[in-house]
Design a protein around this motif. Structure first.
Motif, PDB file in Angstrom:
ATOM      1  N   TRP A  67       0.808  -1.230   0.000  1.00 18.99           N
ATOM      2  CA  TRP A  67       0.000   0.000   0.000  1.00 18.99           C
ATOM      3  C   TRP A  67       0.843   1.283   0.000  1.00 18.99           C
ATOM      4  O   TRP A  67       0.287   2.361  -0.228  1.00 18.99           O
ATOM      5  N   ARG A 220     -11.170  12.957  -0.294  1.00 18.31           N
ATOM      6  CA  ARG A 220     -10.890  13.630  -1.563  1.00 18.31           C
ATOM      7  C   ARG A 220     -11.160  15.121  -1.394  1.00 18.31           C
ATOM      8  O   ARG A 220     -11.441  15.603  -0.311  1.00 18.31           O
ATOM      9  N   GLN A 229     -14.726  13.245 -12.011  1.00 18.82           N
ATOM     10  CA  GLN A 229     -16.090  12.708 -11.923  1.00 18.82           C
ATOM     11  C   GLN A 229     -17.148  13.635 -12.495  1.00 18.82           C
ATOM     12  O   GLN A 229     -18.344  13.464 -12.226  1.00 18.82           O
ATOM     13  N   LYS A 240     -21.893  10.353 -12.833  1.00 13.79           N
ATOM     14  CA  LYS A 240     -20.635   9.603 -12.741  1.00 13.79           C
ATOM     15  C   LYS A 240     -20.189   9.436 -11.276  1.00 13.79           C
ATOM     16  O   LYS A 240     -19.759   8.360 -10.858  1.00 13.79           O
ATOM     17  N   SER A 243     -21.860   6.619  -9.384  1.00 16.61           N
ATOM     18  CA  SER A 243     -21.313   5.280  -9.635  1.00 16.61           C
ATOM     19  C   SER A 243     -19.948   5.131  -8.952  1.00 16.61           C
ATOM     20  O   SER A 243     -19.602   4.060  -8.451  1.00 16.61           O
ATOM     21  N   TYR A 244     -19.179   6.227  -8.886  1.00 16.99           N
ATOM     22  CA  TYR A 244     -17.878   6.186  -8.206  1.00 16.99           C
ATOM     23  C   TYR A 244     -18.054   5.841  -6.726  1.00 16.99           C
ATOM     24  O   TYR A 244     -17.375   4.956  -6.188  1.00 16.99           O
ATOM     25  N   TYR A 247     -19.228   2.348  -6.195  1.00 18.07           N
ATOM     26  CA  TYR A 247     -18.105   1.419  -6.443  1.00 18.07           C
ATOM     27  C   TYR A 247     -17.157   1.372  -5.241  1.00 18.07           C
ATOM     28  O   TYR A 247     -16.773   0.304  -4.768  1.00 18.07           O
ATOM     29  N   GLN A 248     -16.812   2.558  -4.753  1.00 21.52           N
ATOM     30  CA  GLN A 248     -15.875   2.616  -3.619  1.00 21.52           C
ATOM     31  C   GLN A 248     -16.480   1.978  -2.375  1.00 21.52           C
ATOM     32  O   GLN A 248     -15.790   1.313  -1.599  1.00 21.52           O
ATOM     33  N   LYS A 251     -16.360  -1.764  -2.845  1.00 16.13           N
ATOM     34  CA  LYS A 251     -14.967  -2.245  -2.795  1.00 16.13           C
ATOM     35  C   LYS A 251     -14.503  -2.396  -1.336  1.00 16.13           C
ATOM     36  O   LYS A 251     -13.881  -3.393  -0.974  1.00 16.13           O
ATOM     37  N   ARG A 255     -13.993  -6.059   1.452  1.00 18.09           N
ATOM     38  CA  ARG A 255     -12.699  -6.454   2.030  1.00 18.09           C
ATOM     39  C   ARG A 255     -12.557  -6.101   3.515  1.00 18.09           C
ATOM     40  O   ARG A 255     -11.549  -6.380   4.125  1.00 18.09           O
ATOM     41  N   TYR A 326      -5.592  16.017  -4.513  1.00 20.89           N
ATOM     42  CA  TYR A 326      -6.206  14.772  -4.074  1.00 20.89           C
ATOM     43  C   TYR A 326      -6.879  14.844  -2.704  1.00 20.89           C
ATOM     44  O   TYR A 326      -7.676  13.995  -2.342  1.00 20.89           O
ATOM     45  N   ASP A 329      -6.192  11.820   1.174  1.00 22.01           N
ATOM     46  CA  ASP A 329      -5.511  10.585   0.758  1.00 22.01           C
ATOM     47  C   ASP A 329      -4.234  10.838  -0.041  1.00 22.01           C
ATOM     48  O   ASP A 329      -3.567   9.871  -0.443  1.00 22.01           O
TER      49      ASP A 329
END
Ligand SMILES: CC(=O)SCCNC(=O)CCNC(=O)[C@H](O)C(C)(C)COP(=O)(O)OP(=O)(O)OC[C@H]1O[C@@H](n2cnc3c(N)ncnc32)[C@H](O)[C@@H]1OP(=O)(O)O
Ligand SMILES: N[C@@H](CCO)C(=O)O
Length: 353
Positions: A67, A220, A229, A240, A243-244, A247-248, A251, A255, A326, A329
């Protein structure tokens, strides 16, 4: 010993440390022992003067060379040919260390919601138990970002003169109402999941998706989203960025566990270096290590002023800044700037790298 020898064997080993005694927590509760998953990457024979200890952020693990691959690895800034690089999975996290899904030795069943509250001080104390177990008498550098930076700052205080350099990135000396507020909103999303309260590993999984989406907005910056985006076509729905975030959220939920997320965000909220030590300024003045704090100009979660405050109040503190679109992060992404900042810091303090 020639640490630069090409014949040197580089070990990359994942291990587990078992602490068998009762571990008293700040809350007054205790854990009947705990385990910490850790990785030692580099020369196992390296002297203590070459130990680099790195803490991960909220959802990271002990595999620091994955990472933080831009800084840790062969021919990278922290090169295992030169150093013994140690990274643990922090107490409470679900990548091999004791967490709410671990079996409670007293009941033989997972803790689930009975897992005690952890503070960053408790998490640092667990690292100290591992250090003692490994027989590491001295640490060259301790590094951490975000939650890992809060835990690193706590441990820096506890380590005293056993530590030469402390590098605290995008973190603070005390959690702010802003951070606690975002964490509460994320836990409310987890609580709203109808599976929350059930004694199953997947409890709160949908809520965790929403929590991560909220978290992403703090990791962000508006500019990041504007650049990546923005929708080019005219539309009324299905943007957009939606969906981001979906998705995040998925994800992370695929995990990570909501119960660990709960415990770790609570620990982040609890962070206060000055608690019981006469306040943050006094505690910072008690730090013995040479301190570098790194702020991020666009960080909306841990503001750069919070990093500046640490270095201004330490006896030997320096501040540097990452400039990035950014946001928070950036410390996981802006390797080139971090490389320059770290190199300058060690050169500035003369005795280092
Ligand atoms: C086992 C483990 O993985 S734990 C160890 C790794 N994780 C950690 O240590 C935690 C710290 N790391 C992180 O938080 C992140 O990895 C970071 C900050 C370094 C990088 O974040 P990322 O999510 O990779 O970057 P970014 O915000 O640009 O998003 C890119 C992802 O979103 C996807 N994406 C981008 N825009 C959209 C969109 N509009 N719709 C859907 N998906 C999108 C990309 O395809 C990419 O997907 P991928 O991750 O499958 O490659
Ligand atoms: N992106 C980080 C969170 C903030 O540092 C993580 O998932 O660990």
């Amino acid at each position: 010993m020639n640490l630069n020898s090409p014949l040197l064997e580089i070990e990359d080993k994942s291990r587990v440390f078992h602490y068998e005694d009762r571990y008293l927590l700040e809350s007054g509760e205790d854990l009947a022992g705990f385990q910490i998953a850790y990785t030692i990457y580099g020369n196992p024979e390296a002297l203590d003067s070459h130990v680099i200890w790195i803490n991960h952020a909220l959802t990271g693990n002990a595999d620091v060379h994955e990472w933080w691959s831009g800084l840790v690895g062969e021919d990278k800034f922290y090169d295992p040919k030169q150093y013994k690089i140690i990274c643990t999975n922090l107490l409470g996290s679900c990548y091999g260390s004791t967490n709410p899904l671990s079996s409670n030795p007293e009941t033989g069943k997972p803790y689930f919601y009975q897992f005690p509250q952890l503070t960053t001080r408790d998490m640092a104390g667990a690292l100290e138990k591992l250090r003692e177990h490994l027989g590491v008498e001295h640490i060259h550098t301790l590094v951490g970002g975000s939650l890992g930076g809060q835990v690193a700052l706590e441990w820096t205080y506890q380590l005293g003169s056993r530590l030469d350099y402390s590098i605290i990135i995008a973190a603070n000396a005390k959690s702010t109402p802003w951070i606690r507020g975002f964490n509460e909103a994320q836990r409310m999303a987890i609580q709203a999941d109808c599976t929350w309260g059930e004694e199953i590993a997947e409890a709160g999984k949908s809520g965790l998706r929403a929590a991560r989406a909220i978290g992403m907005l703090t990791y962000r910056h508006p500019d990041t989203f504007q650049q990546s985006q923005d929708d080019m076509e005219e539309k009324l729905d299905n943007y957009k960025v939606s969906s981001y975030l979906q998705y995040q959220g998925k994800k992370l939920a695929d995990r990570f566990h909501a119960l660990s997320y709960w415990v770790l965000t609570k620990a982040m909220d609890s962070h206060d270096l000055g608690r019981g030590r006469g306040g943050t300024e006094r505690a910072l003045q008690g730090i013995k290590a040479k301190m570098l704090t790194v702020g991020i100009d666009t960080d909306q979660l841990f503001r750069k002023e919070e990093s500046q405050y640490i270095s201004e109040n330490c006896l030997d503190g320096k501040y540097s800044e990452i400039s990035s679109s950014y946001g928070h992060d950036a410390f996981l992404i802006e390797y080139e700037q971090l490389h320059y900042i770290l190199k300058s810091f060690y050169l500035y303090t003369e005795n280092g790298k």
